[in-house]
Write a protein that holds these residues in place. Structure first.
Motif, PDB file in Angstrom:
ATOM      1  N   ALA A 198     -15.309   3.064 -16.563  1.00  0.00           N
ATOM      2  CA  ALA A 198     -15.789   2.031 -15.643  1.00  0.00           C
ATOM      3  C   ALA A 198     -14.714   0.962 -15.448  1.00  0.00           C
ATOM      4  O   ALA A 198     -14.510   0.470 -14.333  1.00  0.00           O
ATOM      5  N   THR A 199     -14.008   0.608 -16.517  1.00  0.00           N
ATOM      6  CA  THR A 199     -12.912  -0.360 -16.423  1.00  0.00           C
ATOM      7  C   THR A 199     -11.799   0.192 -15.544  1.00  0.00           C
ATOM      8  O   THR A 199     -11.250  -0.510 -14.685  1.00  0.00           O
ATOM      9  N   TYR A 200     -11.464   1.463 -15.754  1.00  0.00           N
ATOM     10  CA  TYR A 200     -10.439   2.121 -14.937  1.00  0.00           C
ATOM     11  C   TYR A 200     -10.827   2.086 -13.454  1.00  0.00           C
ATOM     12  O   TYR A 200     -10.000   1.741 -12.598  1.00  0.00           O
ATOM     13  N   GLU A 201     -12.068   2.446 -13.138  1.00  0.00           N
ATOM     14  CA  GLU A 201     -12.517   2.466 -11.736  1.00  0.00           C
ATOM     15  C   GLU A 201     -12.395   1.091 -11.094  1.00  0.00           C
ATOM     16  O   GLU A 201     -11.920   0.959  -9.963  1.00  0.00           O
ATOM     17  N   GLU A 202     -12.811   0.050 -11.839  1.00  0.00           N
ATOM     18  CA  GLU A 202     -12.777  -1.304 -11.307  1.00  0.00           C
ATOM     19  C   GLU A 202     -11.337  -1.752 -11.046  1.00  0.00           C
ATOM     20  O   GLU A 202     -11.019  -2.268  -9.975  1.00  0.00           O
ATOM     21  N   GLN A 203     -10.456  -1.520 -12.034  1.00  0.00           N
ATOM     22  CA  GLN A 203      -9.069  -1.954 -11.876  1.00  0.00           C
ATOM     23  C   GLN A 203      -8.325  -1.111 -10.845  1.00  0.00           C
ATOM     24  O   GLN A 203      -7.480  -1.615 -10.109  1.00  0.00           O
ATOM     25  N   LYS A 204      -8.642   0.171 -10.786  1.00  0.00           N
ATOM     26  CA  LYS A 204      -8.028   1.045  -9.798  1.00  0.00           C
ATOM     27  C   LYS A 204      -8.404   0.607  -8.384  1.00  0.00           C
ATOM     28  O   LYS A 204      -7.575   0.591  -7.466  1.00  0.00           O
ATOM     29  N   GLN A 205      -9.659   0.228  -8.187  1.00  0.00           N
ATOM     30  CA  GLN A 205     -10.102  -0.227  -6.873  1.00  0.00           C
ATOM     31  C   GLN A 205      -9.373  -1.496  -6.468  1.00  0.00           C
ATOM     32  O   GLN A 205      -8.957  -1.646  -5.306  1.00  0.00           O
ATOM     33  N   LEU A 206      -9.193  -2.419  -7.405  1.00  0.00           N
ATOM     34  CA  LEU A 206      -8.473  -3.655  -7.112  1.00  0.00           C
ATOM     35  C   LEU A 206      -7.024  -3.364  -6.740  1.00  0.00           C
ATOM     36  O   LEU A 206      -6.479  -3.954  -5.801  1.00  0.00           O
ATOM     37  N   ARG A 207      -6.379  -2.439  -7.459  1.00  0.00           N
ATOM     38  CA  ARG A 207      -5.005  -2.069  -7.151  1.00  0.00           C
ATOM     39  C   ARG A 207      -4.902  -1.437  -5.768  1.00  0.00           C
ATOM     40  O   ARG A 207      -4.000  -1.729  -4.997  1.00  0.00           O
ATOM     41  N   ASP A 208      -5.847  -0.560  -5.472  1.00  0.00           N
ATOM     42  CA  ASP A 208      -5.826   0.112  -4.168  1.00  0.00           C
ATOM     43  C   ASP A 208      -6.035  -0.884  -3.027  1.00  0.00           C
ATOM     44  O   ASP A 208      -5.384  -0.796  -1.981  1.00  0.00           O
ATOM     45  N   GLU A 209      -6.959  -1.829  -3.232  1.00  0.00           N
ATOM     46  CA  GLU A 209      -7.212  -2.821  -2.187  1.00  0.00           C
ATOM     47  C   GLU A 209      -5.979  -3.677  -1.944  1.00  0.00           C
ATOM     48  O   GLU A 209      -5.647  -4.007  -0.789  1.00  0.00           O
ATOM     49  N   PHE A 210      -5.280  -4.038  -3.015  1.00  0.00           N
ATOM     50  CA  PHE A 210      -4.061  -4.831  -2.873  1.00  0.00           C
ATOM     51  C   PHE A 210      -2.999  -4.035  -2.126  1.00  0.00           C
ATOM     52  O   PHE A 210      -2.336  -4.541  -1.211  1.00  0.00           O
ATOM     53  N   GLU A 211      -2.822  -2.761  -2.499  1.00  0.00           N
ATOM     54  CA  GLU A 211      -1.800  -1.937  -1.860  1.00  0.00           C
ATOM     55  C   GLU A 211      -2.125  -1.686  -0.386  1.00  0.00           C
ATOM     56  O   GLU A 211      -1.227  -1.654   0.463  1.00  0.00           O
ATOM     57  N   LEU A 212      -3.414  -1.526  -0.073  1.00  0.00           N
ATOM     58  CA  LEU A 212      -3.798  -1.345   1.328  1.00  0.00           C
ATOM     59  C   LEU A 212      -3.509  -2.595   2.146  1.00  0.00           C
ATOM     60  O   LEU A 212      -3.055  -2.525   3.294  1.00  0.00           O
ATOM     61  N   ALA A 213      -3.768  -3.776   1.553  1.00  0.00           N
ATOM     62  CA  ALA A 213      -3.482  -5.036   2.247  1.00  0.00           C
ATOM     63  C   ALA A 213      -1.979  -5.181   2.485  1.00  0.00           C
ATOM     64  O   ALA A 213      -1.546  -5.575   3.572  1.00  0.00           O
ATOM     65  N   GLN A 214      -1.184  -4.855   1.467  1.00  0.00           N
ATOM     66  CA  GLN A 214       0.263  -4.913   1.610  1.00  0.00           C
ATOM     67  C   GLN A 214       0.742  -3.925   2.667  1.00  0.00           C
ATOM     68  O   GLN A 214       1.634  -4.218   3.458  1.00  0.00           O
ATOM     69  N   ASN A 215       0.117  -2.758   2.673  1.00  0.00           N
ATOM     70  CA  ASN A 215       0.501  -1.732   3.637  1.00  0.00           C
ATOM     71  C   ASN A 215       0.227  -2.195   5.068  1.00  0.00           C
ATOM     72  O   ASN A 215       1.028  -1.976   5.978  1.00  0.00           O
ATOM     73  N   LYS A 216      -0.905  -2.827   5.270  1.00  0.00           N
ATOM     74  CA  LYS A 216      -1.256  -3.314   6.603  1.00  0.00           C
ATOM     75  C   LYS A 216      -0.232  -4.338   7.084  1.00  0.00           C
ATOM     76  O   LYS A 216       0.189  -4.336   8.255  1.00  0.00           O
ATOM     77  N   LYS A 217       0.200  -5.212   6.183  1.00  0.00           N
ATOM     78  CA  LYS A 217       1.181  -6.237   6.523  1.00  0.00           C
ATOM     79  C   LYS A 217       2.525  -5.597   6.891  1.00  0.00           C
ATOM     80  O   LYS A 217       3.164  -5.981   7.877  1.00  0.00           O
TER      81      LYS A 217
END
Length: 499
Positions: A198-217
């Motif tokens: 559950a910790t992995y899923e939560e942190q992985k989602q946060l990492r993915d959201e950050f990378e997607l935001a960076q990608n959009k920029k």
């Protein structure tokens, strides 16, 4: 407490274009209860085999402890279980009986042939054998196979009492119960998390959201750079044409300095090339940024709702083999259009037998009543070893929408190069995906699935969850994974022994 060190580990199989592990570095603590996760084909079992020194590799693995692997191979399953286990490793009988008792197993099972034991009993006995070797470090690969819900609880409670192991499992609830660290094998690297799945899923989602935001920029900046480069290139080209045009125009009074224009064009071209070069650097950066984002596309399903409100009704059903004791207490339930019903209960109680009965293939005796419509049924079998031939021939034989069939296989993570293989040459995980993709591509009003999650990774399980919640098909399913059943809002019917 001992550390396991991995330095610059590089490994890949000969047929693979890319390495599974490329200069990976990692330090693990032998006291951790480490969950090893990742998509099918990403290298979980291979990683364990590298720790066991079964494959040649580049780099260094410093493993001061002696690793021991689960499940071991049984050489002769017809033998008495005690003697079958002695062929694997030496152990003291009293130690094995102690571990069996902790796993809720009757020690008398040791004096039956191994092949006569249920799948769950075999799994538990092999786990008990593993932990008689107190000086060894356990590498546990898929311990929940063949275990029902109660069996998984017994094994989880058992492993909670142990210290130090690496475990591979696709059961999220099980991992959350028994792990305190998680090692994720991602597309380009190994990433260690402090905490359970559950910790992995939560942190992985946060990492993915950050990378997607960076990608959009970055995409926005790359688009601007492309437009600027194109404009500069066009201006330079037009000035270059002027350079080779007429040097004067009659009556205009204008004199063209071709040298000045050419120099200016050259400077502009140089600036244009610099911008293009910068743009390419940004594109490379963007590609590197997204290398660990998992691409999980939504599956499709050829579901056609029935005109009937109720597709199946069972009243006071009992099943038995050859006049023996009934498998379960009288059972009544119905399956209505657009609902999901999950059959649960311990191994051997008759869940699959009910599915066989509904499909007209139960060989024993039956009592009670059943009413069913003449619905088009799609069936995912628990045993599908008879699937064979090319994917194209298989699709034609089963009257499948070939495009949907292949698209779902690809979305389930099957590599395109595997499409050329015959089904009997595929791994068990790939063959399971063929069986599932077959069902999804069949036009059906009622789906009957027998343990659909076997061999599927967590990402595939989530794909099914999203699909079933979106489509809301009529589905009767046998499954031990309560996390999955709860996620798809299944009405759960528990089978019980007759008193």
């Amino acid at each position: 407490m001992t550390t396991i060190q991995i330095k610059n580990l590089t490994f890949g199989f000969d047929k693979q274009v890319d390495y599974l592990f490329d200069h990976a570095n990692l330090t693990l603590d032998s006291s951790w209860k480490l969950g090893l996760v990742g998509r099918n084909g990403r290298g979980k079992t291979t990683f364990l085999n590298l720790l066991l020194n079964k494959y040649p590799y580049q780099g260094e693995i410093i493993f001061p402890l002696r690793p021991i692997y689960f499940p071991p191979s049984i050489k002769d399953a017809t033998q008495i279980t005690y003697y079958s286990l002695l062929e694997i490793i030496d152990f003291e009988l009293w130690e094995l009986e102690r571990e069996m008792t902790l796993l809720q197993l009757d020690p008398q099972l040791l004096w039956r042939s191994f092949q006569s034991l249920s799948g769950g009993e075999q799994t538990k006995i092999l786990l008990a054998l593993l932990f008689t070797q107190t000086e060894d470090f356990p590498l546990i690969d898929e311990p929940t196979n063949h275990l029902d819900i109660l069996g998984r609880k017994h094994v989880a409670d058992y492993l909670k009492q142990k210290e130090g192991y690496i475990v591979v499992s696709h059961d999220r609830h099980f991992l959350n119960e028994i792990t305190d660290h998680t090692l994720a094998i991602e597309k380009s690297q190994l990433i260690l998390y402090q905490g359970n799945f559950a910790t992995y899923e939560e942190q992985k989602q946060l990492r993915d959201e950050f990378e997607l935001a960076q990608n959009k920029k970055i995409k926005k900046e790359v688009g601007r750079l492309k437009q600027t480069a194109a404009e500069k290139a066009e201006w330079s080209y037009s000035r270059e044409k002027d350079k080779y045009g007429k040097s004067s125009e009659k009556g205009s009074g204008k004199i063209f300095d071709t040298g000045a224009i050419g120099a200016r064009a050259a400077r502009t071209m140089k600036r244009s090339k610099t911008i293009v070069h910068r743009m390419n650097d940004q594109v490379v950066e963007k590609e590197g940024l997204l290398k660990d984002l998992e691409e999980v596309d939504q599956l499709t399903m050829n579901y056609h709702p029935s005109r009937h409100t109720q597709l199946l009704k069972i009243e006071e059903l009992q099943l038995s083999y050859d006049g023996q004791t009934n498998l379960f207490a009288p059972l009544s339930f119905s399956v209505d259009r657009g609902t999901i019903v999950g059959l649960t209960g311990p191994n051997g109680i008759g869940k699959s037998s009910i599915l066989h009965y509904i499909l007209g293939g139960f060989p024993g005796s039956s009592f009670g009543e059943s009413l069913a419509t003449t619905a088009h049924i799609s069936y995912v079998r628990q045993n599908y070893e008879d699937n064979q031939g090319s994917l194209k021939d298989f699709a034609e034989t089963n009257h499948l929408d070939f495009s949907m069939f292949l698209n779902n296989l690809r979305k389930l993570g099957m590599e395109r190069n595997v499409f050329q293989n015959h089904i009997e040459e595929m791994s068990m995980g790939q063959r399971k995906k063929v069986e599932l993709a077959k069902s999804l591509a069949q036009e059906a009003e009622l789906y009957i699935w027998d343990e659909p999650l076997n061999y599927l990774d967590v990402f595939n399980q989530k794909q099914l969850e999203v699909l079933l919640k979106e489509v809301q098909p009529t589905l009767l399913v046998v499954e031990h994974d309560t996390t999955f059943l709860n996620a798809i809002n299944a009405r759960q019917i528990e089978l019980k022994k007759e008193t």
